[in-house]
Design a protein around this motif. Structure first.
Motif, mmCIF file in Angstrom:
data_model
loop_
_atom_site.group_PDB
_atom_site.id
_atom_site.type_symbol
_atom_site.label_atom_id
_atom_site.label_comp_id
_atom_site.label_asym_id
_atom_site.label_seq_id
_atom_site.Cartn_x
_atom_site.Cartn_y
_atom_site.Cartn_z
ATOM 1 N N HIS A 87 8.813 -31.369 28.929
ATOM 2 C CA HIS A 87 9.020 -32.105 27.674
ATOM 3 C C HIS A 87 8.368 -31.365 26.505
ATOM 4 N N TRP A 88 7.108 -30.976 26.683
ATOM 5 C CA TRP A 88 6.406 -30.274 25.607
ATOM 6 C C TRP A 88 6.953 -28.866 25.400
ATOM 7 N N LEU A 89 7.455 -28.250 26.454
ATOM 8 C CA LEU A 89 8.078 -26.941 26.306
ATOM 9 C C LEU A 89 9.341 -27.055 25.457
ATOM 10 N N GLU A 90 10.120 -28.113 25.649
ATOM 11 C CA GLU A 90 11.320 -28.313 24.829
ATOM 12 C C GLU A 90 10.961 -28.571 23.367
ATOM 13 N N ILE A 91 9.893 -29.316 23.132
ATOM 14 C CA ILE A 91 9.434 -29.526 21.747
ATOM 15 C C ILE A 91 8.997 -28.188 21.159
ATOM 16 N N GLY A 92 8.240 -27.425 21.932
ATOM 17 C CA GLY A 92 7.822 -26.100 21.473
ATOM 18 C C GLY A 92 9.007 -25.190 21.236
ATOM 19 N N ARG A 93 10.020 -25.266 22.098
ATOM 20 C CA ARG A 93 11.212 -24.421 21.943
ATOM 21 C C ARG A 93 11.975 -24.786 20.666
ATOM 22 N N ALA A 94 12.023 -26.075 20.334
ATOM 23 C CA ALA A 94 12.706 -26.494 19.104
ATOM 24 C C ALA A 94 12.008 -25.935 17.872
ATOM 25 N N LEU A 95 10.689 -25.738 17.965
ATOM 26 C CA LEU A 95 9.919 -25.231 16.821
ATOM 27 C C LEU A 95 9.737 -23.719 16.842
ATOM 28 N N ASP A 96 9.667 -23.127 18.045
ATOM 29 C CA ASP A 96 9.407 -21.690 18.175
ATOM 30 C C ASP A 96 10.060 -21.183 19.462
ATOM 31 N N ARG A 97 11.296 -20.728 19.342
ATOM 32 C CA ARG A 97 12.046 -20.289 20.509
ATOM 33 C C ARG A 97 11.393 -19.108 21.216
ATOM 34 N N ARG A 98 10.899 -18.156 20.447
ATOM 35 C CA ARG A 98 10.267 -16.967 21.050
ATOM 36 C C ARG A 98 8.967 -17.325 21.754
ATOM 37 N N GLY A 99 8.173 -18.183 21.137
ATOM 38 C CA GLY A 99 6.926 -18.609 21.758
ATOM 39 C C GLY A 99 7.171 -19.339 23.065
ATOM 40 N N ALA A 100 8.203 -20.179 23.095
ATOM 41 C CA ALA A 100 8.544 -20.906 24.321
ATOM 42 C C ALA A 100 9.014 -19.936 25.405
ATOM 43 N N ALA A 101 9.780 -18.925 25.009
ATOM 44 C CA ALA A 101 10.241 -17.925 25.980
ATOM 45 C C ALA A 101 9.055 -17.143 26.551
ATOM 46 N N ARG A 102 8.083 -16.814 25.688
ATOM 47 C CA ARG A 102 6.874 -16.098 26.172
ATOM 48 C C ARG A 102 6.102 -16.962 27.158
ATOM 49 N N LEU A 103 5.965 -18.245 26.856
ATOM 50 C CA LEU A 103 5.241 -19.146 27.751
ATOM 51 C C LEU A 103 5.970 -19.285 29.083
ATOM 52 N N GLU A 104 7.272 -19.381 29.047
ATOM 53 C CA GLU A 104 8.038 -19.473 30.296
ATOM 54 C C GLU A 104 7.827 -18.236 31.156
ATOM 55 N N ARG A 105 7.848 -17.060 30.508
ATOM 56 C CA ARG A 105 7.596 -15.824 31.275
ATOM 57 C C ARG A 105 6.180 -15.785 31.822
ATOM 58 N N ALA A 106 5.220 -16.206 31.018
ATOM 59 C CA ALA A 106 3.823 -16.176 31.452
ATOM 60 C C ALA A 106 3.579 -17.137 32.625
ATOM 61 N N LEU A 107 4.263 -18.267 32.631
ATOM 62 C CA LEU A 107 4.094 -19.239 33.704
ATOM 63 C C LEU A 107 5.093 -19.038 34.846
ATOM 64 N N SER A 108 5.895 -17.997 34.737
ATOM 65 C CA SER A 108 6.937 -17.679 35.733
ATOM 66 C C SER A 108 7.893 -18.844 35.947
ATOM 67 N N LEU A 109 8.318 -19.461 34.850
ATOM 68 C CA LEU A 109 9.256 -20.577 34.937
ATOM 69 C C LEU A 109 10.706 -20.112 34.900
ATOM 70 N N VAL A 110 10.929 -18.868 34.484
ATOM 71 C CA VAL A 110 12.309 -18.373 34.424
ATOM 72 C C VAL A 110 12.621 -17.464 35.576
#
Length: 101
Positions: free
Chosen positions: A78-101
């Motif tokens: 949920h918070w990742l989607e909120i973050g993605r709506a505000l900062d797509r690149r930051g959300a993508a970096r977090l997904e990579r860092a947490l190995s979510l993708v």
């Protein structure tokens, strides 16, 4: 046919009618393939932005990271989607860092 003020007005209105029909609007220039955000996420995003201002994206991504770290995946997403709506690149970096993708 006598041209009274009402007749002249009526003729003018009929002549201008094609100009009043709304034209098809072009696609906005800033819609560059960005995914559409669900209404509930958009509402939460706007509320979060209203509370935290320009730091809202960072705060949302920090909250998402904390939720994922403690194992709360639903809250994290949920918070990742909120973050993605505000900062797509930051959300993508977090997904990579947490190995979510």
């Amino acid at each position: 046919m006598a041209y009274t003020p009402n007749t002249a007005f009526s003729l003018t209105q009929r002549a201008l009618a094609p100009l009043r029909t709304p034209a098809a609007l072009p696609k906005p220039a800033n819609m560059n393939g960005a995914p559409v955000v669900e209404e509930a996420v958009l509402r939460d995003t706007l509320r979060h932005f209203g509370e935290y201002g320009l730091g809202a994206a960072g705060k949302a991504l920090e909250t998402a990271e904390a939720a994922f770290t403690r194992g709360d995946r639903a809250t994290g997403h949920h918070w990742l989607e909120i973050g993605r709506a505000l900062d797509r690149r930051g959300a993508a970096r977090l997904e990579r860092a947490l190995s979510l993708v």
